[in-house]
Every structure is written in structure tokens, then in C-alpha cells.
Design an enzyme around this catalytic site. Structure first.
Site, PDB file in Angstrom:
ATOM      1  N   SER A 206      41.806  28.474  46.496  1.00  0.00           N
ATOM      2  CA  SER A 206      41.434  28.808  47.874  1.00  0.00           C
ATOM      3  C   SER A 206      42.161  27.897  48.857  1.00  0.00           C
ATOM      4  O   SER A 206      43.387  27.860  48.866  1.00  0.00           O
ATOM      5  CB  SER A 206      39.914  28.731  48.023  1.00  0.00           C
TER       6      SER A 206
ATOM      7  N   ASP B 117      38.609  40.718  47.351  1.00  0.00           N
ATOM      8  CA  ASP B 117      38.179  39.445  47.923  1.00  0.00           C
ATOM      9  C   ASP B 117      37.711  39.679  49.358  1.00  0.00           C
ATOM     10  O   ASP B 117      38.513  40.043  50.222  1.00  0.00           O
ATOM     11  CB  ASP B 117      39.339  38.451  47.897  1.00  0.00           C
TER      12      ASP B 117
ATOM     13  N   HIS C  38      36.125  36.379  45.542  1.00  0.00           N
ATOM     14  CA  HIS C  38      36.749  35.107  45.921  1.00  0.00           C
ATOM     15  C   HIS C  38      36.354  34.043  44.907  1.00  0.00           C
ATOM     16  O   HIS C  38      35.215  33.568  44.891  1.00  0.00           O
ATOM     17  CB  HIS C  38      36.305  34.693  47.326  1.00  0.00           C
TER      18      HIS C  38
END
Length: 425
Positions: A207, A345, A376
Site C-alpha cells: 500500500s 480494491d 485492499h
């Protein structure tokens, strides 16, 4: 008489209403859980080259169907929510040593170091340098699960703890981690290179960590020395382009934005004395009014504008996002680079995925992997309801790293053979 004749029809009417209600509920469930979505192997974007052909042969997960848990695994929201709330199931507790580095501005950076638990597949000394997601650290369950798996595959792991993220580590300067500051990650990498001069590096970012590691590698060619490859999972590539989509209600992004902003506020306020105290020599642009604005902030963008950008003296939010996004550095990365996102996501808008797609069309070292499901940082696997401890993501990153290590070893052996043939005794 007429009333008596009509009475028997009432149960049929009620049964029809019940059936309609059940049908409506089932329809909502099917739509919310995305049950009609097919399972498939990931979409792959790459240029035909010797490296990509080797990877396709050496990484079965790239061409194998990814099957999430049957009941809920096709919902990106549930995958994301489970990751956010639960992290992982039956998460192990790898044993590591915490290292402390004093930065030039007085900040105390920390990372955790985990030694390998088995011999590496090519018999080499390889270290994974790992940058977690926003406000995350080595004690998060998804990090612990991945580190344990990597250790068992022969990798040493160094995991950065984002500045200010660990609740038991006080800030020693008026600064926290930001979206793209690479100082602490670079200090960790330099420590590993100095302490283990023979080791080679596999760079991994999750991320926000994906943005940081890609920016770090692209900042200067020297940062890519001794780096075998880089893997970035679920990053958004451009904060400037993402900020507008992050304020939209589509896919509930505005709600996720609010939740993450609330978490960031709690972390910042837990360090309020170190950041806003009267005894602190704060950045010139950071003042007490920013603290009052922080209390009312409902989005990450508001927090970034009022607080985060000022740690490094950016004049505007636009400048901050432009300078700290990895998008302008990706083309400067020359080591093998695998970029992974999930099509469902909810945090990364599909328009942002044009960035890795375009890059993979121009650079032979880049492979973009896009599975249909995963949410995610979810990527859970499992038969029906209960997920397995290891995720598809955990296995893919290690499988890719193993393949790159084998690729480099084969290149070395070929060059040695060519040298012997060129210089016969």
C-alpha cells in the site's frame, strides 16, 4: 358469501409477498457478495522478453486461477474489511530484534530484523527489506504472517516501523512518517548493506509502503545497488490523481477515507506533545491552529494539508502530492519490478491502474499483475467460509522473489561458462 370465497386467497397473497421478499434479499446478497463474478487467473501486463518468459514458467501463481473463499471472497469490501479488522487468521509471532537509528534531524527510526529459518532456495544470503502500509509496523498481523513465511523460505527480513506508528515508541523530533518520505526506509537499507555486506536485497512495499519503496529506488541509481527486484502491492501510484476519487462515494471510498483519517488523527494526537508542545521547535509553517483544524478533519487530504505536508515544508497540498508520489520515479527503476493490484480494491480507483499498465508497455523489467479479486491487501484464500492463514499475496511475493533469485543465479552461471569458453587453458 363473496367474502367467504375470497378468504382462501389471502394465504397465497402472503406467500407471494414472502417469496418476493426472499428473492429481493437473495438478489441483494448476490450483488453485494459479487457471487456471479467468475474466478480466473490474474490479468498480466508485460513485454515479451527472456525474463518475462522465465517468470511465467517459474511462478505458477501468475497463470493459475486465484480462488477466494466462496461465500464472501469475491467482495472487495469484505476482503478489505477483514484485512483491516482482523489482519490475518492464526497469525504467527516471528521473533526479531528491534533496531534504533537516530536520523540527522533527531528523529528515532526503528525497524525489526528477523533472521532466516531455513536455507534459501539458491543458497544465497538474501534480505527482504519491507515497508508496511499507512501507519503500520512490524507487529501488524499481515506483516507477521508474511515475515514468518519469508523466513521459512530462507529470507532475512527487515521491517520498517513507520515513524510514530508504534504506540510504545515516542517521537524524538516534531515529525512523523509521510506519504512518500524515504529517509527512514533508506536508513534501514543502508544499515542492512553495511551489516551484511554479502547480502542481496528484495524490496517489498505494501500500500503506502509500495509508494515509498518505488520512490526510494527511483530517486537515485545508487539506491538500486545490490537490489535483485522490487514488489509493490496495492499502492495507488499518484496521490494527486487519487485525491479526487478518494472523496467520492463510489465504492464507499469516502467512508474508507473517513475511517483512515480518524485513525491518523488518533496517532497524531497521541504524539501531540512531541509535535505541538510549547518546548518543541516546530517547522515554521506548523502552528497551534493546525492542531485545532486536525480535530475537525474528516479526510486524509485535510490532515495532509494542515499537518503532514508541513513536516517537510511543502507550500501546498498539490506540491506535496506531486513530490511524494512515486509516479514520477517509476521509469527510473531498472531492476525487475512487479506491481500488484486487485481489480476490486475499493481504495484504488480503476483510473489509477492506467499508470502501471502504461509502464509495463514501455519497460521490459516491469510486470503488472491484476487479479479480479482480493480487495485492499486481502487476497484471502479458502474453500467456503474460513480463510487460510497464508494468502495468495504472501505466496506470490515469495514465489516471485525465488524466481528472480534463480534468474540471477542462472545469468551468473551462464556468464561464468562463457568466460571459461572464452579463456580455455
Amino acid at each position: 358469501m363473496n367474502a367467504m370465497l375470497e378468504t382462501p386467497e389471502l394465504p397465497a397473497v402472503f406467500d407471494g409477498v414472502k417469496l418476493a421478499a426472499v428473492a429481493a434479499v437473495l438478489y441483494v446478497i448476490v450483488r453485494c457478495l459479487n457471487l456471479k463474478s467468475p474466478t480466473a487467473s490474474p490479468d498480466l501486463y508485460f513485454q515479451d522478453s527472456a525474463l518475462s518468459r522465465f517468470l511465467l514458467k517459474s511462478c505458477p501463481l501468475l497463470t493459475k486461477e486465484y480462488i477466494p473463499p466462496l461465500i464472501w471472497g469475491k467482495s472487495g469490501h469484505i476482503q478489505t474489511a477483514l484485512y483491516g479488522k482482523m489482519g490475518r487468521v492464526r497469525s504467527p509471532h516471528p521473533y526479531g530484534h528491534r533496531k534504533f537509528i537516530t536520523m540527522s534531524d533527531g528523529a528515532t527510526s526503528t525497524f525489526d530484523l528477523f533472521e532466516p529459518l531455513a536455507e534459501h532456495c539458491v543458497g544465497e544470503d538474501v534480505t527482504m527489506v519491507i515497508c508496511p502500509g499507512i501507519a503500520n509496523h512490524s507487529e501488524k498481523q499481515y506483516i507477521r504472517t508474511f515475515v514468518d513465511y519469508a523466513q521459512k523460505n530462507g529470507y532475512r527480513c527487515a521491517v520498517l516501523n513507520h515513524l510514530g506508528a508504534l504506540p510504545n515508541i515516542e517521537l524524538t523530533s516534531p515529525r512523523m512518517f509521510t506519504y512518500g518520505c524515504t529517509w527512514e526506509f533508506g536508513a534501514m537499507v543502508n544499515y542492512i548493506k553495511k551489516t551484511y555486506p554479502l547480502t542481496q536485497l528484495v524490496v517489498v512495499g505494501f500500500s503506502l509502503g509500495g509508494n515509498i519503496v518505488c520512490k526510494y529506488l527511483g530517486e537515485t541509481q545508487a539506491n538500486q545497488e545490490k537490489v535483485l527486484c522490487c514488489v509493490s502491492v496495492c499502492q495507488g501510484y499518484s496521490a494527486l490523481r487519487a485525491q479526487e476519487t478518494f472523496m467520492q462515494w463510489d465504492q464507499c471510498r469516502r467512508f474508507y477515507n473517513f475511517l483512515m483519517a480518524d485513525n491518523m488523527k488518533k496517532i497524531i494526537l497521541s504524539h501531540r506533545q512531541a509535535l505541538f508542545g510549547d518546548h518543541v521547535k516546530k517547522p515554521q509553517s506548523l502552528d497551534d491552529t493546525d492542531l485545532s483544524r486536525l480535530y475537525t478533519a474528516t479526510s486524509l487530504m485535510q490532515i495532509d494539508d494542515n499537518v503532514m505536508r508541513k513536516f517537510h515544508g511543502y507550500n501546498s497540498l498539490k506540491e506535496y502530492y506531486e513530490e511524494e508520489s512515486c509516479m514520477r520515479y517509476l521509469h527510473r527503476i531498472y531492476v525487475p519490478l512487479m506491481l500488484v493490484n486487485a481489480a476490486d480494491d475499493p481504495l484504488v480507483h480503476e483510473s489509477l491502474l492506467t499508470i502501471p499498465k502504461s509502464l509495463s508497455e514501455k519497460r521490459e523489467n516491469v510486470m503488472f499483475v491484476l487479479p479480479l479479486h482480493g480487495g485492499h491487501l486481502g487476497f484471502f484464500e479458502g474453500s467456503v467460509l474460513f480463510p487460510e492463514p497464508l494468502t495468495w499475496m504472501d505466496k506470490l511475493v515469495v514465489e516471485y522473489a525465488n524466481a528472480i533469485c534463480q534468474w540471477e543465479r542462472n545469468k551468473l552461471q551462464c556468464s561464468d561458462t562463457e568466460q571459461v569458453e572464452a579463456d580455455p587453458e
